[in-house]
Design a protein around this motif. Structure first.
Motif, PDB file in Angstrom:
ATOM      1  N   THR A 184       0.843  -1.203   0.000  1.00 39.86           N
ATOM      2  CA  THR A 184       0.000   0.000   0.000  1.00 39.86           C
ATOM      3  C   THR A 184       0.877   1.252   0.000  1.00 39.86           C
ATOM      4  N   ASP A 185       0.528   2.208  -0.857  1.00 41.76           N
ATOM      5  CA  ASP A 185       1.211   3.502  -0.931  1.00 41.76           C
ATOM      6  C   ASP A 185       0.328   4.538  -0.225  1.00 41.76           C
ATOM      7  N   ILE A 186       0.824   5.081   0.903  1.00 45.55           N
ATOM      8  CA  ILE A 186       0.027   6.030   1.678  1.00 45.55           C
ATOM      9  C   ILE A 186      -0.426   7.214   0.825  1.00 45.55           C
ATOM     10  N   ASP A 187       0.396   7.621  -0.102  1.00 50.68           N
ATOM     11  CA  ASP A 187       0.056   8.771  -0.948  1.00 50.68           C
ATOM     12  C   ASP A 187      -1.135   8.495  -1.866  1.00 50.68           C
ATOM     13  N   LYS A 188      -1.478   7.229  -2.049  1.00 48.43           N
ATOM     14  CA  LYS A 188      -2.587   6.884  -2.932  1.00 48.43           C
ATOM     15  C   LYS A 188      -3.854   6.451  -2.165  1.00 48.43           C
ATOM     16  N   VAL A 189      -3.807   6.555  -0.812  1.00 51.11           N
ATOM     17  CA  VAL A 189      -4.943   6.146   0.015  1.00 51.11           C
ATOM     18  C   VAL A 189      -6.105   7.118  -0.174  1.00 51.11           C
ATOM     19  N   THR A 190      -7.316   6.573  -0.242  1.00 49.05           N
ATOM     20  CA  THR A 190      -8.528   7.403  -0.380  1.00 49.05           C
ATOM     21  C   THR A 190      -9.498   7.238   0.798  1.00 49.05           C
ATOM     22  N   THR A 191      -9.406   6.083   1.480  1.00 45.95           N
ATOM     23  CA  THR A 191     -10.399   5.765   2.513  1.00 45.95           C
ATOM     24  C   THR A 191      -9.724   5.143   3.727  1.00 45.95           C
ATOM     25  N   VAL A 192     -10.195   5.551   4.919  1.00 43.22           N
ATOM     26  CA  VAL A 192      -9.679   4.967   6.157  1.00 43.22           C
ATOM     27  C   VAL A 192     -10.859   4.515   7.007  1.00 43.22           C
ATOM     28  N   TYR A 193     -10.754   3.311   7.555  1.00 41.25           N
ATOM     29  CA  TYR A 193     -11.779   2.741   8.419  1.00 41.25           C
ATOM     30  C   TYR A 193     -11.292   2.732   9.869  1.00 41.25           C
ATOM     31  N   SER A 194     -12.223   2.927  10.799  1.00 37.53           N
ATOM     32  CA  SER A 194     -11.917   2.766  12.214  1.00 37.53           C
ATOM     33  C   SER A 194     -13.180   2.963  13.040  1.00 37.53           C
ATOM     34  N   HIS A 195     -13.050   2.708  14.307  1.00 35.95           N
ATOM     35  CA  HIS A 195     -14.120   3.041  15.256  1.00 35.95           C
ATOM     36  C   HIS A 195     -14.118   4.557  15.443  1.00 35.95           C
ATOM     37  N   PRO A 196     -15.270   5.190  15.728  1.00 39.58           N
ATOM     38  CA  PRO A 196     -15.294   6.650  15.929  1.00 39.58           C
ATOM     39  C   PRO A 196     -14.269   7.146  16.938  1.00 39.58           C
ATOM     40  N   GLN A 197     -14.063   6.376  18.017  1.00 44.81           N
ATOM     41  CA  GLN A 197     -13.049   6.801  18.987  1.00 44.81           C
ATOM     42  C   GLN A 197     -11.644   6.697  18.412  1.00 44.81           C
ATOM     43  N   GLY A 198     -11.445   5.720  17.515  1.00 43.97           N
ATOM     44  CA  GLY A 198     -10.148   5.605  16.860  1.00 43.97           C
ATOM     45  C   GLY A 198      -9.838   6.855  16.050  1.00 43.97           C
ATOM     46  N   PHE A 199     -10.837   7.354  15.319  1.00 42.56           N
ATOM     47  CA  PHE A 199     -10.647   8.610  14.569  1.00 42.56           C
ATOM     48  C   PHE A 199     -10.361   9.762  15.527  1.00 42.56           C
ATOM     49  N   MET A 200     -11.143   9.851  16.584  1.00 40.06           N
ATOM     50  CA  MET A 200     -10.983  10.944  17.536  1.00 40.06           C
ATOM     51  C   MET A 200      -9.601  10.919  18.185  1.00 40.06           C
TER      52      MET A 200
END
Length: 376
Positions: free
Chosen positions: A201-217
């Motif tokens: 995976t190339d971070i520069d090409k990432v479009t979407t990230v998944y996580s729990h709401p607290q993970g984002f926070m």
């Protein structure tokens, strides 16, 4: 006009008289306690105490002192009750229920349940406490975990109860009060989020990230550098890692633990991306039998009290009076009884310590309800 030294000498003289009179009163209260022990009368006599407060209040000459006298005699009578509870315990009239004392938890020959999916923080807590080879299974909810222990499908359940940044896990507190399962141990897991993706995976090409709401926070600073990423919430962080694996899309990543990367064969693209370094979750280990490790040092109880002035203070005073260190109090509303609460208390001590039993005896006699949640 007396000088300060003379005033203090007079106060010291009065204090000596007060001490002598107090000790004389307590000796008489000891005789009362012996009478109650012989006759089976309860220690707390609410009507008698109320009448006593009213009587001494009428003796006060200066109205400004009425409240102070009420408070003084309330404390004197409270100390008398505590002494009487101690005598009851010492004369073997204990309210202690039978329990099994064990040397240690058998972490090898047991089955453990946790809520979530492999790689979740409950899963991590379970593996770190019981070992990676422990026989285990997952369930969808915390209630399911408590049911599995209650029914004997599992010997132990691992449940999160509080976090240093998010506070208590209210639903777990409620379940521990509801079920006749007991806390036998606790463990702590430091929350360290990582960015996970498929190999290559190339971070520069990432479009979407998944996580729990607290993970984002908890990873706001890191995510602020990638504002173009679409954030899609999931039920838990480990499920986010699983989703990345299932989608097989190198433009999708997840915020989860490094253990989740191991479980789902993902690459760790960035480590320790959470904002705070001191984010820790406390987990409790519960079982369905009334057993405690012999060297246990913490007591957990829950009690209900009347919604009246001073009742919570009076109940907590039993812990203070017996020289025990309280390190947590949490309140939860009682379902169906508006503005009434249960109080969850953690304090240091072992169930075989007389001071602990004295405190529990006092609370049990004076609370509307009490339950021992565990000694661990």
């Amino acid at each position: 006009m007396l000088d300060l030294g003379e005033i203090r000498d007079k106060i010291d003289g009065i204090d000596r008289q007060l001490v002598d009179l107090f000790e004389e009163r307590m000796q008489l209260c000891t005789d009362v306690a012996k009478y109650k022990i012989e006759t089976g009368k309860k220690v707390l006599d609410t009507d008698r105490e109320k009448a006593k407060i009213e009587a001494v209040s009428k003796m006060v000459k200066d109205p400004k002192n009425v409240h102070a006298i009420d408070d003084l005699f309330s404390q004197i009578m409270a100390n008398s009750r505590k002494m009487q509870y101690r005598l009851l315990e010492e004369t073997t009239q204990t309210l202690r229920e039978p329990y099994e004392a064990i040397d240690e938890i058998d972490k090898k020959n047991c089955r453990v349940v946790y809520q979530g999916v492999p790689g979740a923080y409950s899963y991590i807590a379970m593996r770190r406490f019981f070992g990676k080879d422990v026989n285990n299974f997952a369930v969808p909810s915390w209630r399911d975990a408590m049911e599995a222990v209650k029914n004997g499908e599992a010997d132990y359940a691992v449940l999160p109860i509080e976090n240093t940044t998010a506070g208590c896990v209210a639903d777990v507190y409620d379940l521990i009060q509801e079920y006749d399962n007991y806390i036998i141990a606790e463990t702590f897991v430091k929350v360290e989020h990582a960015l996970l993706g498929l190999e290559g995976t190339d971070i520069d090409k990432v479009t979407t990230v998944y996580s729990h709401p607290q993970g984002f926070m908890q990873c706001e600073k890191f995510l602020s550098k990638h504002k173009d990423w679409q954030q899609i919430s999931q039920a838990n962080t480990a499920g986010s890692a699983k989703k990345v694996l299932e989608e097989n899309d190198k433009t999708h990543v997840a915020i989860a633990s490094e253990e989740a990367a191991e479980v789902y064969n993902l690459s760790v693209l960035a480590k320790k991306i959470n904002d705070l370094d001191n984010n820790t979750t406390r987990f409790v280990i519960v079982t369905n039998t009334r057993k405690f490790v012999k060297n246990a040092k913490k007591m957990s109880i829950v009690f209900e009290t009347a919604n009246e002035p001073g009742t919570l203070y009076n109940l907590l005073s039993h812990i203070i009076y017996n020289g025990l260190n309280m390190n947590k109090i949490e309140s939860r509303p009682i379902e169906g009884r508006p503005w009434e609460y249960r109080f969850f208390i953690d304090f240091e001590g072992n169930i075989d310590d007389p001071a602990v039993m004295n405190a529990l005896r006092g609370i049990q006699e004076e609370a509307k309800a009490i339950k021992l949640l565990g000694n661990y």
